[in-house]
Design an enzyme around this catalytic site. Sequence first.
Site, PDB file in Angstrom:
ATOM      1  CG  ASP A 126       3.719  -5.515   3.275  1.00 13.42           C
ATOM      2  OD1 ASP A 126       3.497  -6.319   4.205  1.00 13.42           O
ATOM      3  OD2 ASP A 126       4.589  -4.640   3.327  1.00 13.42           O
ATOM      4  N   GLY A 172      11.320   1.868   4.123  1.00 14.18           N
ATOM      5  CA  GLY A 172      10.782   0.515   4.233  1.00 14.18           C
ATOM      6  C   GLY A 172      11.579  -0.434   3.397  1.00 14.18           C
ATOM      7  N   GLY A 173      11.042  -1.651   3.246  1.00 13.47           N
ATOM      8  CA  GLY A 173      11.767  -2.693   2.530  1.00 13.47           C
ATOM      9  C   GLY A 173      11.943  -2.400   1.059  1.00 13.47           C
ATOM     10  CB  THR A 174       9.730  -1.564  -1.615  1.00 10.60           C
ATOM     11  OG1 THR A 174       8.823  -0.625  -1.018  1.00 10.60           O
ATOM     12  CG2 THR A 174       9.233  -2.978  -1.396  1.00 10.60           C
ATOM     13  CE  LYS A 207       7.387   2.235  -1.383  1.00  8.30           C
ATOM     14  NZ  LYS A 207       6.601   1.331  -0.571  1.00  8.30           N
ATOM     15  CB  VAL A 253       7.622   7.562   1.753  1.00 14.01           C
ATOM     16  CG1 VAL A 253       6.511   8.557   1.405  1.00 14.01           C
ATOM     17  CG2 VAL A 253       7.233   6.158   1.307  1.00 14.01           C
TER      18      VAL A 253
END
Length: 912
Positions: free
Chosen positions: A182, A69-71, A89, A74
Amino acid sequence: MTASDTDASGLPTGGSETGRTAALGDLAALRGVGVDVELARRRLRGCLFGEVEPTRVGRYEVERLLGTGGTGAVFRGHDPELDRAVALKILRPVADGDSLANARLVREAQTIARLAHPNIVAVFEVGNDDGRIFVAMEHVDGVTLRAWLREGPRPLAEVLAVMLQAGRGLAAGHAAGVVHRDFKPENAMLGADGRVRVLDFGLARGTVDAAVLTTPVAGTSAIDTSTLTPAGVVAGTPAYMAPERLWGDAGDARSDQFEFCVALCEAIWGRRPFAGATIGALRGAMAKGHPELGPARGEPRRLRAIVRRGLMVDPMRRWPDMPSLLDALERAGTSRRVAPGLALAAVGVAVVAGVGVSLRTGGEIPVHPCLESDGRVAAVWDDGQRRRVNAAFGASGAAGAELNAREVDAGLVRYLDRWRAQHAAACDLGGVTATQNAAIDDVSTRADIQLACLDARLADVRALVEIWSGADAEAVMRAPAALADLEPLDRCAELDPLHAASRSHLAAGAALLEPLARVKALRAAGRWADGLAIAEPLLQQAIGIGHGPTTIEIRRLVALLHHDGGGFAQAEATTAAVYADAFASRQDRAAFEAALELVTLIGDRGGRHDEALLWGRRAEAVLDVGTVVDDDSRGRLQAQIGLVLYQRGELETALATQQGALALLEQADAMPPIIIAAHCNLGLTLRQMNRVDDARAHYRQAHTIAEAGRASGEINESELAQALHGIGTTAYDQGRFAEAEVALRQTLAIRERVLDSGHVFVAATADQLGLTLVALGRVDEALILHERAVAMTERAVGTDHTMTSSVVMNLAGAYRAKGDRVRAKALVERSLAIAIRAMGRDHAVTVQAMNNLAWISAEMGDHATAISVLEEVIEIQRRTLRADDARVAETEAFLAQLRGAPPTPTPPPRRH
């Protein structure tokens, strides 16, 4: 995969996301085929994170990639100490400048780790492994809510039950002081045990990253980042973001509430409430404040009102908190029918407690009116009403009845959707802003005033629908204009403490709502005398009640009815009384609107331009010192003042004023009809200044807006005709007469269909089409149109108006083209006399009429009259124009020709 894509490790060397995911599969399987696992790990870690991946993170073993994902990414991991599966994560590395963001993420994750809640995924540990932040979480055996919803349609009760669990997870986080930032269906999982867990609580970064800015919305193109300011914009998924976050605010629990309601709307109705494939488009949709929930699917009516409140653009108008929203959803999701025994028991409890609540045995539990807005709207406009109106329109015999019926349906749906949103906001205000309400003098609250105003607007719609259900051809023809004239709903949200009335006043005023709405509907149908017969006694009744705002509203309506019926003097006097009452009682909106109407009445209709500009200054003073501060109002005022300046002949000043008006209106995102009118007014002024190309550009822009608005239902044919008329006139100016005829005939057909047969706009188009036919040599056809234009204009504005002067002059031009110079000269002299009476000798229209008299006199051999007139023209021009103005030189040259008595050239056609 080709050989060139791999090396000795057996894994891809490029950056393909598909290749990365496949390559990070089950490492045990890779070992079984002899792959160098450690080399594979390092290379893939480099692809994902720009550095070598460790074999362990903290005490956890990394097994396989679950998603990115954007951050960060996982992974499925294993905790060897407790022998259990975990989700790891691992956040992407950030620049040193983001160290504070990392600290916040760690702090919030640690807070969630201390919070045990069944609807939040458990966080076991937050750590730092060689500068790399990781979060070890519960590994959930299940699917995301997105995947669950995609499996197929689900019963409403099941969807609500699942979403309520997610909402409880958000509420628990808020109680611990953590905002999700989010929330979306991908960030909640439904486990095999039937329990929903919210993921990624508080883990959205504090700055925008590339992955967020390229997140597609609704399966379309990537989000456009051109309107974003990189610093201070909170990351997340734009399609779900609350408006305040799209504009750069960090957001709070109310922002999570909005995101939850977007996801809830999508889960129930299969669509997100605000459409847009880019951030700019989303902002534009949200700025309008009208969420589209999708077609009903048998849900309780109050459910839609509950969700709409959570989707309010203003965060203060949403539910006070997530628990309040969830409680309302739970009540809406349960049956509204109760068993007789339960009802009787409830009555008994209420009486003992002294509450005095009464429930009908076996009946419905009473619902607060604020949760019944959908039901009230359905009572005004539903399928049954739609069928009756369509049938009446079809039976009327009016041209364009089917088209107008479609416009009525689309327009009412939009208006009533906005009504629901405003009603929800007012209900919210009444529930959570008691301290604000206490500041208002008298016992009425701000919410009381807004709700009473909205009741009046709904009554207006109900009365219109009643009229349309038995519509004649006149009512059908006027239907689009009636829609456009419905009072803007956002006016109900304006508050002036002196506007407040006692509850007794509000109750008495409510008794006037239905007859007042009936008067408005009669006016919309063109039945002015019938409307006045009700309105004038109603005005006396309002005066007797003593409620100022109601009295002012009815008096203004009386003025409009007099104006519509041609009683301009009565309309002017009554509107002046409205202004006086409103100004004295500090009803700023009403005072401003009355002053603005007087600018139009006195300047446009009365031709008294100095007096009109005085009223413009009064309107401006109300804006400067009062409570009406929006750019839309100031833009409308400047546009009208610019039109008066144009009519007064001050073209340069008019142009600058109109340009400023357009800028203000565009900045305020004014309604398309107002923007169209502003462009057309600019076209009118530029055309008079001989800047025909510039004028045509504005008319074409107006036409583009009108065509787009027609496709979306925001524009009726009147605005389209306004733009087409300008395109036709500029084509005429440029000598493209065949093109001009096509555009003007289209305009005339529309205006004859949607306006009164004697409307001044119909006359204007007939007049311009007559000029075009003269240029094409079809003089007999032109004469019919010009005679009709003169008759209509005289009826509409009187015999001594500037517009009457213009159409009489153009009739003279047609007779001159036919060879009847005697009649032509008589009409020119009549036109000149009107211009002098209406505007004085120095006005540009008067000077043009003098020039035309000189031309026709010279053609008839009366050079003495021509010379005398031109000498006066030169005197006026030297006094009112710059010395280098081309018009002065042209007049001097013509005068020199006449004094030498050469043949005179043919004058150019008179512009309208």
